[in-house]
Write a protein that holds these residues in place. Sequence first.
Motif, short mmCIF file in Angstrom:
data_model
loop_
_atom_site.label_atom_id
_atom_site.label_comp_id
_atom_site.label_asym_id
_atom_site.label_seq_id
_atom_site.Cartn_x
_atom_site.Cartn_y
_atom_site.Cartn_z
N SER A 12 0.80 -1.22 0.00
CA SER A 12 0.00 0.00 0.00
C SER A 12 0.84 1.28 0.00
N PHE A 171 -8.31 1.75 0.85
CA PHE A 171 -8.58 0.51 0.10
C PHE A 171 -8.41 -0.71 1.02
N ILE A 194 -11.11 5.46 -6.00
CA ILE A 194 -10.81 4.26 -6.82
C ILE A 194 -11.24 4.45 -8.27
N LEU A 203 -4.57 -0.63 -9.05
CA LEU A 203 -5.33 -1.83 -8.65
C LEU A 203 -5.19 -2.93 -9.69
N PHE A 223 -12.77 -6.28 -6.57
CA PHE A 223 -11.33 -6.01 -6.54
C PHE A 223 -10.54 -7.28 -6.84
#
Length: 232
Positions: A12, A171, A194, A203, A223
């Motif tokens: 992340s 996220f 997003i 992503l 996702f």
Amino acid sequence: MTLALYLHPLASFCHKVLLALYENNTPFEARIVDLMNSEEHARYLNVWQVGKIPVLRDETKNRTVPETSIIIEYLDQNYPGPVPLLPRDEPARLEARLWDRFYDLYVQVPLQKIVVDRLRPDNGHDPIGVAEARATLKTAYSMIENQMATRTWAIGSDFTMADCAAAPALFYAGIVEPFGNDHPHTTAYFERLIARPSMQRVLAEAQPYFSMFPYQDAMPARFRNAGATSNS
Ligand SMILES: N[C@@H](CCC(=O)N[C@@H](CS)C(=O)NCC(=O)O)C(=O)O
């Protein structure tokens, strides 16, 4: 290539810097590091002894730049693009720095505590630390809910470094500690984040690695499967 970024596509904090690079179409070489591999990990300590990713390497200026917020400021100063991630106006710049720190320290850090605890052996868990981390996330969600009631992006109408910090933090945090129905502004902000092409790209690049995420069982199908735009 002048710039290289040591990173892992699942991490992340790496997403935070990738967002900054993608927002400004800054060319760079991605150097993927697998910190779980002991040999790679040992080699990487020569790049940054702390052993954290990401780290930016600027060959032209012979500079190695660690720490996500510093990397983004370095890019802003040395390789500026069409999206200034540090506002030129000083009070706004301070706000961007404040909310960047907020998302790192009060969303990313507790989120990592929860995730890493799941990887620990049975006799190595820290239930009190995890409970504290969940409480910190809940406090952060409540503050974000207030903040985002009147804003499009973290500090106002412009996308900044604070949003680069917020997107990956929310996220993963939203998976381990869902926002719940009582945080509509947080949820709406997350959906705006997003939907950004930069985050869609991050992503999509992370998706092949999602099976390594310790909370993949809790990850929404939209996702886990390629593409992140539908609401299921
Ligand atoms: N304060 C650092 C945090 C970086 C960080 O925690 N990176 C994680 C990946 S998301 C990491 O390297 N974890 C590996 C480890 O702690 O051994 C920054 O902003 O760059």
